[in-house]
Design a protein around this motif. Sequence first.
Motif, PDB file in Angstrom:
ATOM      1  N   ALA A 159       0.726  -1.220  -0.171  1.00 49.71           N
ATOM      2  CA  ALA A 159      -0.046  -0.096  -0.108  1.00 49.71           C
ATOM      3  C   ALA A 159       0.732   1.174  -0.018  1.00 49.71           C
ATOM      4  CB  ALA A 159      -0.956  -0.023   1.375  1.00 49.71           C
ATOM      5  N   ALA A 160       0.296   2.378  -0.358  1.00 50.48           N
ATOM      6  CA  ALA A 160       0.993   3.714  -0.521  1.00 50.48           C
ATOM      7  C   ALA A 160       1.401   4.265   0.927  1.00 50.48           C
ATOM      8  CB  ALA A 160       0.025   4.792  -1.039  1.00 50.48           C
ATOM      9  N   GLY A 161       0.602   4.031   2.029  1.00 50.03           N
ATOM     10  CA  GLY A 161       0.676   4.413   3.274  1.00 50.03           C
ATOM     11  C   GLY A 161       1.916   3.619   3.985  1.00 50.03           C
ATOM     12  N   ARG A 162       2.227   4.381   5.150  1.00 50.94           N
ATOM     13  CA  ARG A 162       3.417   4.109   5.907  1.00 50.94           C
ATOM     14  C   ARG A 162       3.208   2.705   6.407  1.00 50.94           C
ATOM     15  NH1 ARG A 162       2.147   8.830   9.069  1.00 50.94           N
ATOM     16  NH2 ARG A 162       0.935   7.826  11.019  1.00 50.94           N
ATOM     17  N   ALA A 163       2.196   2.068   6.978  1.00 56.89           N
ATOM     18  CA  ALA A 163       1.712   0.790   7.485  1.00 56.89           C
ATOM     19  C   ALA A 163       1.926  -0.126   6.538  1.00 56.89           C
ATOM     20  CB  ALA A 163       0.245   0.866   8.088  1.00 56.89           C
ATOM     21  N   GLY A 164       1.715  -0.075   5.291  1.00 51.60           N
ATOM     22  CA  GLY A 164       2.012  -0.912   4.205  1.00 51.60           C
ATOM     23  C   GLY A 164       0.609  -1.969   4.022  1.00 51.60           C
ATOM     24  N   GLY A 165      -0.397  -1.535   4.501  1.00 53.79           N
ATOM     25  CA  GLY A 165      -1.771  -2.365   4.318  1.00 53.79           C
ATOM     26  C   GLY A 165      -1.941  -3.094   5.564  1.00 53.79           C
ATOM     27  N   GLU A 166      -1.430  -2.963   6.422  1.00 55.29           N
ATOM     28  CA  GLU A 166      -1.629  -3.727   7.548  1.00 55.29           C
ATOM     29  C   GLU A 166      -3.113  -3.940   8.437  1.00 55.29           C
ATOM     30  OE1 GLU A 166       0.514  -4.100  12.224  1.00 55.29           O
ATOM     31  OE2 GLU A 166       0.439  -2.268  11.304  1.00 55.29           O
ATOM     32  N   ARG A 167      -3.690  -2.798   8.094  1.00 57.27           N
ATOM     33  CA  ARG A 167      -5.011  -2.844   8.496  1.00 57.27           C
ATOM     34  C   ARG A 167      -5.913  -3.735   7.577  1.00 57.27           C
ATOM     35  NH1 ARG A 167      -4.339   3.169   9.723  1.00 57.27           N
ATOM     36  NH2 ARG A 167      -4.005   3.118   7.444  1.00 57.27           N
ATOM     37  N   ALA A 168      -5.800  -3.487   6.425  1.00 55.20           N
ATOM     38  CA  ALA A 168      -6.259  -4.205   5.295  1.00 55.20           C
ATOM     39  C   ALA A 168      -6.319  -5.685   5.483  1.00 55.20           C
ATOM     40  CB  ALA A 168      -5.992  -3.700   3.755  1.00 55.20           C
ATOM     41  N   GLN A 169      -4.854  -6.134   5.776  1.00 56.44           N
ATOM     42  CA  GLN A 169      -4.655  -7.449   6.024  1.00 56.44           C
ATOM     43  C   GLN A 169      -5.141  -8.133   7.264  1.00 56.44           C
ATOM     44  OE1 GLN A 169      -0.397  -9.879   6.750  1.00 56.44           O
ATOM     45  NE2 GLN A 169      -0.304  -8.200   5.305  1.00 56.44           N
ATOM     46  N   PHE A 173     -11.808 -11.904   7.621  1.00 55.13           N
ATOM     47  CA  PHE A 173     -12.692 -12.402   6.524  1.00 55.13           C
ATOM     48  C   PHE A 173     -12.420 -14.066   6.018  1.00 55.13           C
ATOM     49  CE2 PHE A 173     -12.994  -8.180   3.845  1.00 55.13           C
ATOM     50  CZ  PHE A 173     -13.827  -7.787   4.728  1.00 55.13           C
ATOM     51  N   MET A 174     -11.385 -14.508   6.354  1.00 57.12           N
ATOM     52  CA  MET A 174     -10.791 -15.913   6.206  1.00 57.12           C
ATOM     53  C   MET A 174     -11.382 -16.730   7.378  1.00 57.12           C
ATOM     54  SD  MET A 174      -9.713 -15.474   3.090  1.00 57.12           S
ATOM     55  CE  MET A 174      -9.215 -17.081   2.630  1.00 57.12           C
ATOM     56  N   VAL A 175     -11.570 -16.287   8.338  1.00 61.23           N
ATOM     57  CA  VAL A 175     -12.066 -17.471   9.497  1.00 61.23           C
ATOM     58  C   VAL A 175     -12.960 -18.310   9.115  1.00 61.23           C
ATOM     59  CG1 VAL A 175     -12.841 -17.560  11.805  1.00 61.23           C
ATOM     60  CG2 VAL A 175     -11.042 -15.706  11.160  1.00 61.23           C
ATOM     61  N   PRO A 176     -14.223 -18.107   8.337  1.00 61.45           N
ATOM     62  CA  PRO A 176     -15.175 -18.739   8.212  1.00 61.45           C
ATOM     63  C   PRO A 176     -14.760 -19.905   7.449  1.00 61.45           C
ATOM     64  CG  PRO A 176     -16.234 -16.523   7.753  1.00 61.45           C
ATOM     65  CD  PRO A 176     -14.483 -16.357   8.111  1.00 61.45           C
ATOM     66  N   PHE A 177     -13.707 -19.748   6.465  1.00 67.97           N
ATOM     67  CA  PHE A 177     -13.589 -20.758   5.413  1.00 67.97           C
ATOM     68  C   PHE A 177     -12.668 -21.654   5.975  1.00 67.97           C
ATOM     69  CE2 PHE A 177     -13.677 -16.732   2.498  1.00 67.97           C
ATOM     70  CZ  PHE A 177     -14.948 -17.116   2.224  1.00 67.97           C
ATOM     71  N   ARG A 178     -12.136 -21.649   7.229  1.00 68.57           N
ATOM     72  CA  ARG A 178     -11.394 -22.605   8.050  1.00 68.57           C
ATOM     73  C   ARG A 178      -9.899 -22.819   7.249  1.00 68.57           C
ATOM     74  NH1 ARG A 178     -15.845 -26.453   9.933  1.00 68.57           N
ATOM     75  NH2 ARG A 178     -14.106 -27.672  10.489  1.00 68.57           N
ATOM     76  N   THR A 179      -9.242 -21.857   6.885  1.00 68.09           N
ATOM     77  CA  THR A 179      -8.201 -22.246   5.986  1.00 68.09           C
ATOM     78  C   THR A 179      -6.987 -22.656   7.129  1.00 68.09           C
ATOM     79  OG1 THR A 179      -7.238 -20.040   5.979  1.00 68.09           O
ATOM     80  CG2 THR A 179      -8.649 -20.691   4.201  1.00 68.09           C
ATOM     81  N   ARG A 180      -5.833 -22.888   6.798  1.00 66.47           N
ATOM     82  CA  ARG A 180      -4.452 -23.000   7.561  1.00 66.47           C
ATOM     83  C   ARG A 180      -3.716 -21.850   7.158  1.00 66.47           C
ATOM     84  NH1 ARG A 180      -3.399 -28.212   5.198  1.00 66.47           N
ATOM     85  NH2 ARG A 180      -1.145 -27.556   5.342  1.00 66.47           N
ATOM     86  N   ILE A 181      -4.262 -20.486   7.582  1.00 68.52           N
ATOM     87  CA  ILE A 181      -3.580 -18.955   7.261  1.00 68.52           C
ATOM     88  C   ILE A 181      -2.375 -19.122   8.112  1.00 68.52           C
ATOM     89  CG2 ILE A 181      -4.774 -17.955   8.987  1.00 68.52           C
ATOM     90  CD1 ILE A 181      -5.280 -16.081   6.538  1.00 68.52           C
ATOM     91  N   LEU A 182      -1.306 -18.692   7.524  1.00 66.93           N
ATOM     92  CA  LEU A 182       0.114 -18.559   8.196  1.00 66.93           C
ATOM     93  C   LEU A 182      -0.001 -17.254   9.034  1.00 66.93           C
ATOM     94  CD1 LEU A 182       2.697 -19.610   5.376  1.00 66.93           C
ATOM     95  CD2 LEU A 182       1.578 -20.925   7.218  1.00 66.93           C
ATOM     96  N   GLN A 183       0.507 -17.363  10.218  1.00 70.68           N
ATOM     97  CA  GLN A 183       0.490 -16.301  11.089  1.00 70.68           C
ATOM     98  C   GLN A 183       1.767 -15.331  10.876  1.00 70.68           C
ATOM     99  OE1 GLN A 183      -2.450 -15.543  12.810  1.00 70.68           O
ATOM    100  NE2 GLN A 183      -2.932 -17.400  11.622  1.00 70.68           N
ATOM    101  N   GLY A 184       2.618 -15.798  10.110  1.00 74.43           N
ATOM    102  CA  GLY A 184       3.767 -14.804   9.878  1.00 74.43           C
ATOM    103  C   GLY A 184       4.914 -15.447   9.256  1.00 74.43           C
ATOM    104  N   PRO A 185       6.029 -14.882   9.054  1.00 77.43           N
ATOM    105  CA  PRO A 185       6.026 -13.412   9.315  1.00 77.43           C
ATOM    106  C   PRO A 185       5.231 -12.459   8.498  1.00 77.43           C
ATOM    107  CG  PRO A 185       7.747 -14.123   7.689  1.00 77.43           C
ATOM    108  CD  PRO A 185       7.075 -15.087   8.258  1.00 77.43           C
ATOM    109  N   GLU A 186       4.619 -11.624   8.986  1.00 78.82           N
ATOM    110  CA  GLU A 186       3.843 -10.580   8.231  1.00 78.82           C
ATOM    111  C   GLU A 186       4.552  -9.668   7.276  1.00 78.82           C
ATOM    112  OE1 GLU A 186       1.776  -8.345  11.159  1.00 78.82           O
ATOM    113  OE2 GLU A 186       0.402 -10.076  11.653  1.00 78.82           O
ATOM    114  N   VAL A 187       3.943  -9.595   6.009  1.00 78.66           N
ATOM    115  CA  VAL A 187       4.858  -8.762   5.020  1.00 78.66           C
ATOM    116  C   VAL A 187       3.862  -7.640   4.856  1.00 78.66           C
ATOM    117  CG1 VAL A 187       5.300  -8.664   2.610  1.00 78.66           C
ATOM    118  CG2 VAL A 187       5.928 -10.757   3.966  1.00 78.66           C
ATOM    119  N   HIS A 188       4.066  -6.318   5.016  1.00 76.79           N
ATOM    120  CA  HIS A 188       3.148  -5.051   4.896  1.00 76.79           C
ATOM    121  C   HIS A 188       4.278  -4.220   4.108  1.00 76.79           C
ATOM    122  CE1 HIS A 188       1.943  -6.555   8.927  1.00 76.79           C
ATOM    123  NE2 HIS A 188       0.661  -6.595   8.190  1.00 76.79           N
TER     124      HIS A 188
END
Length: 180
Positions: free
Chosen positions: A113-123, A129-144
Amino acid sequence: MSDPILLGLSGSLRKGATNRMLMREAARLFGPSTFVEADLHLPLYDGDDEDARGIPEAVQRLADQIARADAVIISTPEYNKGPSGVLKNALDWVSRTEGKPWMDKPVAVMSAAAGRAGGERAQMILRAFMVPFRTRILQGPEVHVADSSNQFDAHGRLVSEQYEKTLRILMQKLRAEAGF
C-alpha cells in the motif's frame, strides 16, 4: 513428486498494481511450482442473480482453482482502511459454491500500500474474512510493503532486501505447510 500448484489472488485488478507485483514476487520466492494467477474480474454478488442464473462460470472456475491448489497467496491493497471490494466480492462469491474449496488450505496473506503501514489494517481485516473458510492461514512473518510504488524495480522485483528476506521466509513456511 510433481511441483505444487500455487494459486495467487491479487486484490487489485490493475495490471501494474504493486499487489500484483508482490504476489508474483511471492510466487518466485516460493520456488518451483505451477503458478496460477486467479482472475477476479467477477460480477458483483447479487443473491437475486444467483437465484435466477446460478453460480457464474468465472466464479466456479475460481472455486475450482482454489480447490486444486496446494497453497494460496493473497495480496491485498488497502482501500479506506480495509481490503479491496474486488477481493471481498470474490470471497463472497466463492462462499456460495459447493465443496468448501478453502477448507484446510494453506494460505499466506500479504499487502502492499501507499501508506506507511503497508496495508496492515487491510491485512488484519482480510484475516478475519478468512476465518469462516477454516483455512490454515499462516500467522507470519507479516509482509506489509509500505510506500509500495517505490518498492519495486522496472522488472517487478522488490528493491528492499528486508522486504525480500521477510517474503522469502513467509514463502518457505507456506511451502512447508503445503508439504513440499
